[in-house]
Write a protein that holds these residues in place. Structure first.
Motif, PDB file in Angstrom:
ATOM      1  N   ILE A  47     -17.623 -13.724  12.348  1.00  0.00           N
ATOM      2  CA  ILE A  47     -18.896 -13.354  12.959  1.00  0.00           C
ATOM      3  C   ILE A  47     -18.863 -13.742  14.435  1.00  0.00           C
ATOM      4  N   VAL A  48     -19.101 -12.767  15.288  1.00  0.00           N
ATOM      5  CA  VAL A  48     -19.036 -12.983  16.736  1.00  0.00           C
ATOM      6  C   VAL A  48     -20.360 -12.561  17.355  1.00  0.00           C
ATOM      7  N   SER A  49     -20.878 -13.421  18.225  1.00  0.00           N
ATOM      8  CA  SER A  49     -22.169 -13.169  18.857  1.00  0.00           C
ATOM      9  C   SER A  49     -21.991 -12.713  20.296  1.00  0.00           C
ATOM     10  N   GLN A  50     -22.885 -11.813  20.713  1.00  0.00           N
ATOM     11  CA  GLN A  50     -22.982 -11.410  22.113  1.00  0.00           C
ATOM     12  C   GLN A  50     -24.056 -12.205  22.850  1.00  0.00           C
ATOM     13  N   GLY A  51     -24.628 -13.208  22.176  1.00  0.00           N
ATOM     14  CA  GLY A  51     -25.489 -14.131  22.894  1.00  0.00           C
ATOM     15  C   GLY A  51     -26.899 -14.252  22.363  1.00  0.00           C
ATOM     16  N   PHE A  52     -27.487 -15.428  22.601  1.00  0.00           N
ATOM     17  CA  PHE A  52     -28.885 -15.718  22.286  1.00  0.00           C
ATOM     18  C   PHE A  52     -29.623 -15.943  23.606  1.00  0.00           C
ATOM     19  N   SER A  53     -29.769 -17.189  24.070  1.00  0.00           N
ATOM     20  CA  SER A  53     -30.388 -17.412  25.377  1.00  0.00           C
ATOM     21  C   SER A  53     -29.581 -18.439  26.148  1.00  0.00           C
ATOM     22  N   TYR A  54     -29.870 -18.513  27.454  1.00  0.00           N
ATOM     23  CA  TYR A  54     -29.264 -19.558  28.268  1.00  0.00           C
ATOM     24  C   TYR A  54     -29.943 -20.895  27.976  1.00  0.00           C
ATOM     25  N   SER A  55     -29.330 -21.970  28.423  1.00  0.00           N
ATOM     26  CA  SER A  55     -29.830 -23.307  28.105  1.00  0.00           C
ATOM     27  C   SER A  55     -31.172 -23.613  28.752  1.00  0.00           C
ATOM     28  N   ASP A  56     -31.569 -22.829  29.765  1.00  0.00           N
ATOM     29  CA  ASP A  56     -32.880 -23.043  30.391  1.00  0.00           C
ATOM     30  C   ASP A  56     -33.950 -22.159  29.771  1.00  0.00           C
ATOM     31  N   ALA A  57     -33.612 -21.426  28.692  1.00  0.00           N
ATOM     32  CA  ALA A  57     -34.502 -20.539  27.929  1.00  0.00           C
ATOM     33  C   ALA A  57     -34.637 -19.154  28.537  1.00  0.00           C
ATOM     34  N   SER A  58     -33.977 -18.863  29.668  1.00  0.00           N
ATOM     35  CA  SER A  58     -33.947 -17.495  30.183  1.00  0.00           C
ATOM     36  C   SER A  58     -32.841 -16.726  29.463  1.00  0.00           C
ATOM     37  N   CYS A  59     -32.756 -15.401  29.739  1.00  0.00           N
ATOM     38  CA  CYS A  59     -31.812 -14.614  28.931  1.00  0.00           C
ATOM     39  C   CYS A  59     -31.424 -13.306  29.612  1.00  0.00           C
ATOM     40  N   TYR A  60     -31.206 -13.324  30.914  1.00  0.00           N
ATOM     41  CA  TYR A  60     -30.910 -12.094  31.645  1.00  0.00           C
ATOM     42  C   TYR A  60     -29.863 -11.247  30.913  1.00  0.00           C
ATOM     43  N   PRO A  61     -30.109  -9.913  30.780  1.00  0.00           N
ATOM     44  CA  PRO A  61     -31.246  -9.140  31.299  1.00  0.00           C
ATOM     45  C   PRO A  61     -32.352  -8.904  30.268  1.00  0.00           C
ATOM     46  N   SER A  62     -32.262  -9.528  29.110  1.00  0.00           N
ATOM     47  CA  SER A  62     -33.157  -9.221  27.998  1.00  0.00           C
ATOM     48  C   SER A  62     -34.549  -9.801  28.211  1.00  0.00           C
ATOM     49  N   ALA A  63     -35.502  -9.250  27.449  1.00  0.00           N
ATOM     50  CA  ALA A  63     -36.844  -9.827  27.375  1.00  0.00           C
ATOM     51  C   ALA A  63     -37.023 -10.605  26.081  1.00  0.00           C
ATOM     52  N   GLU A  64     -36.443 -10.114  24.973  1.00  0.00           N
ATOM     53  CA  GLU A  64     -36.684 -10.724  23.664  1.00  0.00           C
ATOM     54  C   GLU A  64     -35.838 -11.960  23.395  1.00  0.00           C
ATOM     55  N   HIS A  65     -34.768 -12.154  24.136  1.00  0.00           N
ATOM     56  CA  HIS A  65     -33.892 -13.297  23.881  1.00  0.00           C
ATOM     57  C   HIS A  65     -34.411 -14.598  24.484  1.00  0.00           C
ATOM     58  N   VAL A  66     -35.553 -14.562  25.176  1.00  0.00           N
ATOM     59  CA  VAL A  66     -36.064 -15.780  25.807  1.00  0.00           C
ATOM     60  C   VAL A  66     -36.303 -16.867  24.768  1.00  0.00           C
ATOM     61  N   ASN A  67     -36.198 -18.111  25.209  1.00  0.00           N
ATOM     62  CA  ASN A  67     -36.561 -19.276  24.397  1.00  0.00           C
ATOM     63  C   ASN A  67     -35.729 -19.397  23.120  1.00  0.00           C
ATOM     64  N   GLY A  68     -34.526 -18.835  23.127  1.00  0.00           N
ATOM     65  CA  GLY A  68     -33.663 -18.929  21.954  1.00  0.00           C
ATOM     66  C   GLY A  68     -34.222 -18.236  20.740  1.00  0.00           C
ATOM     67  N   GLU A  69     -34.984 -17.145  20.946  1.00  0.00           N
ATOM     68  CA  GLU A  69     -35.709 -16.491  19.856  1.00  0.00           C
ATOM     69  C   GLU A  69     -34.977 -15.306  19.246  1.00  0.00           C
ATOM     70  N   ALA A  70     -33.880 -14.860  19.839  1.00  0.00           N
ATOM     71  CA  ALA A  70     -33.186 -13.669  19.342  1.00  0.00           C
ATOM     72  C   ALA A  70     -31.711 -13.766  19.679  1.00  0.00           C
ATOM     73  N   GLY A  71     -30.905 -12.992  18.936  1.00  0.00           N
ATOM     74  CA  GLY A  71     -29.473 -12.987  19.184  1.00  0.00           C
ATOM     75  C   GLY A  71     -28.870 -11.631  18.884  1.00  0.00           C
ATOM     76  N   ASP A  72     -27.699 -11.374  19.457  1.00  0.00           N
ATOM     77  CA  ASP A  72     -26.938 -10.147  19.215  1.00  0.00           C
ATOM     78  C   ASP A  72     -25.614 -10.503  18.554  1.00  0.00           C
ATOM     79  N   LEU A  73     -25.240  -9.728  17.534  1.00  0.00           N
ATOM     80  CA  LEU A  73     -23.983  -9.940  16.820  1.00  0.00           C
ATOM     81  C   LEU A  73     -23.115  -8.697  16.919  1.00  0.00           C
ATOM     82  N   ASN A  74     -21.811  -8.896  17.135  1.00  0.00           N
ATOM     83  CA  ASN A  74     -20.881  -7.776  17.062  1.00  0.00           C
ATOM     84  C   ASN A  74     -20.991  -7.109  15.694  1.00  0.00           C
TER      85      ASN A  74
END
Length: 529
Positions: free
Chosen positions: A415-442
């Motif tokens: 299982i490989v992820s394309q990311g959740f959020s950055y450590s400061d809770a931002s998530c450029y360029p996404s809107a939904e990934h803020v605050n560690g609330e969402a993630g993308d998986l290959n």
């Protein structure tokens, strides 16, 4: 005269005087030989049960950190078994009380009121634990049965208590954890026959009146500390006693919040109820973020506190959208093809770093982030083309549980992820990934190697992708995003007609044809909720 202890009806202990024990052993004595805390272990597909001691003489290991011995044995709020080993005492009842050896927990050393398991699925506060030797109700599953164990005769001389190391109310728990702080408290156990008749203790050579004290010397101490706990259950675990949802299924995860610790320990209980200490993480508290349309002028962004550059990553082939992150006191500016502002919001959010292995380097390759492989449980995942590797602790518990069950059901995909959020809770360029609330998986492939693909490719493993998505849903990731598609070139026939991965919304702007987006996590209830 020797000092002896007796247990009163209230669960307290009294110090009395009793006879000295003689020097000649006698195997015919009624004896309580050992008392210890343990975790349950099963073998032969869950049909044989045994107990593994947990104390300072039988230290557990931190497999995340080169198998170092843990400096503690259990955690305030955790579920454990108390085992009383006897001889010549079958069917007799024993009283037991548990007390701290010092006043670092309750400001005294009186006996503790703790939560005892009562079959089939509840816990009750008790101070005096009365238990019958050879009774196995503590081993019952949530249907009230223990008949699936075929070796109960091995334990006929044991008295078994299942309990949680916590009081029945949040306020008292917080008082205990506040006093304990970063210290360790040793718990000791006093036991006595319920009918107050004499028996021998340990290797004593005479039956005596009064209580025996165990775990009170350096031959073995039971050390308890403050941590946050997540207990994660395989969906087929029949010992899961959590409350049922409106669909009739039991919740799979519960947490014990501890405001006096930032460390989080994740425990997984497999389909046979074996306990696995998966990993520990440190919670970081950061200001919540939200992506907004208007980028404020420099004068309104506050002080620039950090610049995080991804120039080297991008030059090495990492497909990271941001060129850099400019972290200000009022928010974070994602600098990329289109700049985006992540404004600070009221309140804070707790995040943990998913990148446990923290492999160094840059480039387009998959960076392995975790690989737990012990006793039939495998949890392995990595990251690719992303440095967004932070997630909320609740979501991480669901992610770990889903990956563990997926592998235990026989699927070997990396299982490989394309990311959740950055450590400061931002998530450029996404809107939904803020605050560690969402993630993308290959997307999964038939090669099972984690390398990404697209929905319409010949190597897209649709059937297993459906299984994984359903398991993620069952572990709390309620919402998702993918795209409608048709694939007649892969091995599956189920996607020969227009379809979409389950529990997802069709989202083609931006494109979601090369990853599974998961969000909308069902928050985990605290044990006192």
């Amino acid at each position: 005269m020797a000092t002896r202890i007796t247990i009163t009806d209230s669960g307290q202990t009294q110090t009395l005087n009793g006879p000295l024990a003689p020097d000649t052993p006698d195997d015919s004595l009624q004896r309580i030989s050992e008392v210890y805390f343990a975790k349950k272990t099963t073998t032969d597909n869950g049909t044989r049960v045994s107990f593994t001691k947990i104390d300072s003489a039988h230290a557990q290991q931190d497999h995340q950190n080169q198998n170092q011995n843990l400096p503690y044995d259990s955690i305030l709020g955790k579920t454990v078994y108390l085992i009383i080993e006897t001889s010549n005492m079958q069917t007799l009842s024993i009283d037991a009380v548990i007390r701290p050896s010092a006043n670092t927990l309750t400001d005294n050393t009186e006996t503790l009121q703790l939560m005892r398991f009562l079959s089939p699925d509840r816990y009750e506060a008790q101070r005096l634990f009365t238990v019958q030797v050879g009774n196995f109700d503590a081993l019952n599953n949530n249907a009230g049965s223990h008949t699936h164990y075929t070796n109960l005769s091995d334990h006929i001389n044991k008295a078994i208590i299942k309990l949680q190391l916590r009081p029945d109310g949040r306020a008292i728990f917080d008082e205990w954890s506040g006093r304990l702080g970063e210290n360790t408290v040793n718990l000791e156990v006093a036991v006595e026959r319920t009918d107050n008749s004499p028996c021998a203790y340990k290797d004593g050579q005479e039956e005596v009146n009064g209580a025996g004290i165990f775990l009170n010397d350096d031959t073995g101490r039971f050390r308890v500390v403050n941590k946050n706990i997540y207990t994660i259950h395989h969906g087929s675990n029949a010992y899961n006693t959590l409350t049922e949802t409106n669909t009739g299924e039991r919740r799979r995860i519960q947490k014990v919040l501890n405001t006096h610790s930032t460390e989080v320990i994740y425990f997984y209980y497999d389909q046979n109820d074996n306990e696995h200490r998966i990993c520990s993480r440190t919670k970081e508290t950061v200001t919540r973020k939200r992506r907004v349309n208007t980028i404020p002028p420099v004068a309104q962004r506050g002080e620039l506190t950090q610049t995080i550059s991804f120039t080297a990553n991008r030059a090495a082939g990492e497909n990271i959208d941001a060129t850099q992150l400019l972290v200000y006191t009022n928010g974070t500016l994602g600098d990329g093809a289109t700049d985006k502002w992540y404004a600070n919001q009221p309140g804070t959010v707790e995040l943990v770093d998913m990148d446990i292995l923290a492999n160094a380097g840059v480039g387009p390759q998959i960076f392995e982030a975790f690989n737990y492989n012990r006793d039939g449980v495998i949890i392995r995942y990595g990251f690719q083309h992303t440095r967004r590797r932070s997630i909320q602790p609740d979501l991480f518990s669901g992610f770990l549980g889903a990956l563990a069950q997926f592998r235990q059901e026989g699927h070997s995909h990396y299982i490989v992820s394309q990311g959740f959020s950055y450590s400061d809770a931002s998530c450029y360029p996404s809107a939904e990934h803020v605050n560690g609330e969402a993630g993308d998986l290959n997307l999964l492939t038939t090669q099972e190697d984690g390398v990404n693909t697209i929905l319409t490719a010949a190597n897209f493993d649709y059937d297993n992708a459906v299984i994984l998505r359903n398991i993620l849903f069952n572990f709390g990731f309620i919402l998702g995003r993918s795209e409608n598609f048709t694939n007649t070139s892969n091995a599956s026939t189920a996607d020969n007609v227009n379809t979409r991965l389950p529990h997802t919304t069709h989202t083609a702007t931006p494109r979601h044809n090369n990853h599974l987006h998961i969000h909308g996590f069902a928050q985990i209830s605290d044990i006192y909720a």
